[in-house]
Write a protein that holds these residues in place. Structure first.
Motif, PDB file in Angstrom:
ATOM      1  N   PRO A  65     -54.416 -18.720  71.181  1.00 53.86           N
ATOM      2  CA  PRO A  65     -55.289 -17.606  71.585  1.00 53.86           C
ATOM      3  C   PRO A  65     -56.623 -18.095  72.130  1.00 53.86           C
ATOM      4  CG  PRO A  65     -55.220 -17.798  69.189  1.00 53.86           C
ATOM      5  CD  PRO A  65     -54.212 -18.766  69.720  1.00 53.86           C
ATOM      6  N   GLY A  66     -57.223 -17.269  72.984  1.00 57.56           N
ATOM      7  CA  GLY A  66     -58.562 -17.557  73.477  1.00 57.56           C
ATOM      8  C   GLY A  66     -58.650 -18.589  74.570  1.00 57.56           C
ATOM      9  N   CYS A  67     -57.546 -18.870  75.262  1.00 58.08           N
ATOM     10  CA  CYS A  67     -57.611 -19.804  76.389  1.00 58.08           C
ATOM     11  C   CYS A  67     -58.302 -19.137  77.580  1.00 58.08           C
ATOM     12  CB  CYS A  67     -56.204 -20.249  76.797  1.00 58.08           C
ATOM     13  SG  CYS A  67     -55.403 -21.341  75.614  1.00 58.08           S
ATOM     14  N   THR A  68     -58.797 -19.966  78.482  1.00 57.05           N
ATOM     15  CA  THR A  68     -59.478 -19.475  79.678  1.00 57.05           C
ATOM     16  C   THR A  68     -58.449 -19.144  80.750  1.00 57.05           C
ATOM     17  OG1 THR A  68     -61.357 -20.916  79.190  1.00 57.05           O
ATOM     18  CG2 THR A  68     -61.220 -20.006  81.420  1.00 57.05           C
ATOM     19  N   GLY A  69     -58.356 -17.871  81.106  1.00 59.72           N
ATOM     20  CA  GLY A  69     -57.423 -17.483  82.157  1.00 59.72           C
ATOM     21  C   GLY A  69     -57.898 -17.945  83.517  1.00 59.72           C
ATOM     22  N   PRO A  70     -57.096 -17.752  84.557  1.00 61.73           N
ATOM     23  CA  PRO A  70     -57.457 -18.262  85.885  1.00 61.73           C
ATOM     24  C   PRO A  70     -58.735 -17.647  86.445  1.00 61.73           C
ATOM     25  CG  PRO A  70     -55.520 -16.845  85.992  1.00 61.73           C
ATOM     26  CD  PRO A  70     -55.766 -17.120  84.550  1.00 61.73           C
ATOM     27  N   ASP A  71     -59.097 -16.439  85.966  1.00 57.20           N
ATOM     28  CA  ASP A  71     -60.332 -15.805  86.421  1.00 57.20           C
ATOM     29  C   ASP A  71     -61.428 -15.839  85.353  1.00 57.20           C
ATOM     30  OD1 ASP A  71     -59.256 -14.054  84.617  1.00 57.20           O
ATOM     31  OD2 ASP A  71     -59.181 -12.332  85.978  1.00 57.20           O
ATOM     32  N   GLY A  72     -61.219 -16.643  84.308  1.00 53.40           N
ATOM     33  CA  GLY A  72     -62.220 -16.783  83.259  1.00 53.40           C
ATOM     34  C   GLY A  72     -62.031 -15.863  82.073  1.00 53.40           C
ATOM     35  N   ARG A  73     -61.231 -14.824  82.223  1.00 51.62           N
ATOM     36  CA  ARG A  73     -60.988 -13.932  81.097  1.00 51.62           C
ATOM     37  C   ARG A  73     -60.069 -14.610  80.091  1.00 51.62           C
ATOM     38  NH1 ARG A  73     -58.806  -8.529  83.713  1.00 51.62           N
ATOM     39  NH2 ARG A  73     -57.651 -10.081  84.931  1.00 51.62           N
ATOM     40  N   PRO A  74     -60.200 -14.277  78.792  1.00 51.62           N
ATOM     41  CA  PRO A  74     -59.360 -14.943  77.793  1.00 51.62           C
ATOM     42  C   PRO A  74     -57.895 -14.519  77.887  1.00 51.62           C
ATOM     43  CG  PRO A  74     -60.703 -13.240  76.764  1.00 51.62           C
ATOM     44  CD  PRO A  74     -61.192 -13.372  78.171  1.00 51.62           C
ATOM     45  N   VAL A  75     -57.025 -15.488  77.710  1.00 46.19           N
ATOM     46  CA  VAL A  75     -55.584 -15.247  77.666  1.00 46.19           C
ATOM     47  C   VAL A  75     -55.013 -16.066  76.509  1.00 46.19           C
ATOM     48  CG1 VAL A  75     -55.399 -14.842  80.156  1.00 46.19           C
ATOM     49  CG2 VAL A  75     -55.070 -17.146  79.257  1.00 46.19           C
ATOM     50  N   THR A  76     -53.782 -15.789  76.155  1.00 40.27           N
ATOM     51  CA  THR A  76     -53.115 -16.546  75.101  1.00 40.27           C
ATOM     52  C   THR A  76     -52.197 -17.596  75.718  1.00 40.27           C
ATOM     53  OG1 THR A  76     -53.187 -14.690  73.558  1.00 40.27           O
ATOM     54  CG2 THR A  76     -51.564 -16.411  73.114  1.00 40.27           C
ATOM     55  N   GLY A  77     -52.496 -18.853  75.460  1.00 42.22           N
ATOM     56  CA  GLY A  77     -51.633 -19.926  75.908  1.00 42.22           C
ATOM     57  C   GLY A  77     -50.431 -20.085  74.990  1.00 42.22           C
TER      58      GLY A  77
END
Length: 359
Positions: A65-77
């Motif tokens: 959890p809390g990974c950096t998505g491609p646009d900077g928003r958090p995503v779950t890896g």
């Protein structure tokens, strides 16, 4: 009869596992006494983790959890860890184009979230990494990924560059002092792309427009990747260097990563050759079947292995100009109708193939 069902995903419509299940249900509705073996495929993009987890029941899936998505928003890896210490990751999970929701960011999209997922796998004890490169949102040369692992990218005043391929033209130096070492078992990149990093067949020119890059953006991204090649070293002409917006190059240059055909690696993982040797028929498929399907894609890999095994093969596709291919569009009346209910029409396709087999 023994039937092997080995489709790829029907992109944007249904994943490979669900496609295989629908084909099997349709087949069994006509020939319930036949043995159906499900081996959903992937080519180094979407579905690779699912194939790993299906092939290795002892593998454990971990969320990050809390990974950096491609646009900077958090995503779950996410990654899958095998008992032997091999970690499998899909770049698209944390750095994929669909995560942008249609709001493309050709100059600023980053692979940082994938690097954060890699770091989590290493922290958990991964001794080897296998990274599937399909579906990238960015053209950053893998620099976001590498920055998450400690690489510092610096401009002419010694300042860190922001994430995104649009800034790389200002790169003049890298600081590797804090870069984590690769795992002892090495790093393998799975891809269906043999593009070089630079030039008219490279990452920016060919794939940049698919990620929202206009003509000026492509030129800027090309200049950035050229700067990365000058500063980082490595071989920008290496086949696959242009994969995932140049991530293939970045990981090879900074971490000594090797590359392999994603479709071949997944087929080996699934033990597809052994299944085909015992099969009477293999059914494969994808959203659109055309000449490119035979060039490193999952469907082409299945067909080539079936030919070597002397096993009959059939292709099901959403759409195709090849009259020998059973299409969902023809069954549903249109491609749009087929995409609206892919499982229904895949089951119909499976049933139709079974009826033909009984003639």
């Amino acid at each position: 009869m023994r039937i092997v069902l080995a489709p790829d995903s029907f992109k944007g419509s249904i994943d490979a596992s669900a496609a295989a299940e629908a084909l099997a249900a349709g087949w069994r509705s006509v020939r319930p006494g036949d043995e159906t073996v499900l081996r959903p495929m992937a080519d180094g993009g979407e579905g690779t983790l699912a194939a790993v987890l299906r092939a290795h029941p002892a593998a454990v899936r971990h969320d990050v959890p809390g990974c950096t998505g491609p646009d900077g928003r958090p995503v779950t890896g996410q990654y899958a860890l095998l008992p032997d210490g091999t970690a499998y990751l899909e770049l698209a999970v944390a750095s994929g184009l669909p995560l942008l929701g249609g709001h493309l960011a050709p100059l600023t999209a980053t692979t940082r979230g994938t690097g954060e997922s890699v770091a989590a796998a290493l922290d958990r004890g991964a001794r080897r990494l296998v990274l599937a490169l399909g579906g990238s949102a960015s053209t950053d040369g893998g620099t976001g990924l590498l920055a998450a692992l400690g690489l510092r990218l610096l401009d002419d005043r010694g300042r860190r560059l922001p994430d995104g391929g649009g800034w790389l033209a200002g790169l003049v130096a890298v600081d590797r002092s804090a870069l984590r070492p690769p795992p002892p078992g090495g790093v393998l990149l799975l891809t269906d792309v043999t593009a070089p990093l630079l030039g008219p067949a490279g990452a920016a020119a060919v794939y940049g427009p698919q990620k929202g890059a206009g003509t000026q953006d492509v030129a800027r991204l090309e200049a950035g990747l050229a700067a990365l090649a000058r500063v980082l070293g490595g071989d920008p002409e290496r086949p696959g260097a242009g994969a995932a917006g140049g991530t293939g190059f970045g990981l090879a240059a900074a971490w000594g990563a090797d590359s392999a055909s994603g479709a071949a690696a997944v087929a080996d993982l699934l033990g597809l050759d052994g299944e085909l040797a015992r099969a009477d028929l293999v059914v494969t498929g994808e959203g659109r079947f055309d000449a490119t399907s035979l060039l490193g894609k999952a469907v082409g890999e299945v067909l080539a292995r079936a030919a070597r095994a002397g096993t009959r093969a059939a292709v099901v596709a959403g759409e195709s100009a090849d009259p020998t291919v059973q299409t969902l569009a023809s069954l549903a009346g249109s491609g749009r109708a087929a995409r609206a209910e892919p499982a229904r029409w895949l089951a119909s396709a499976g049933a139709e193939l079974a009826r033909r087999a009984g003639r």
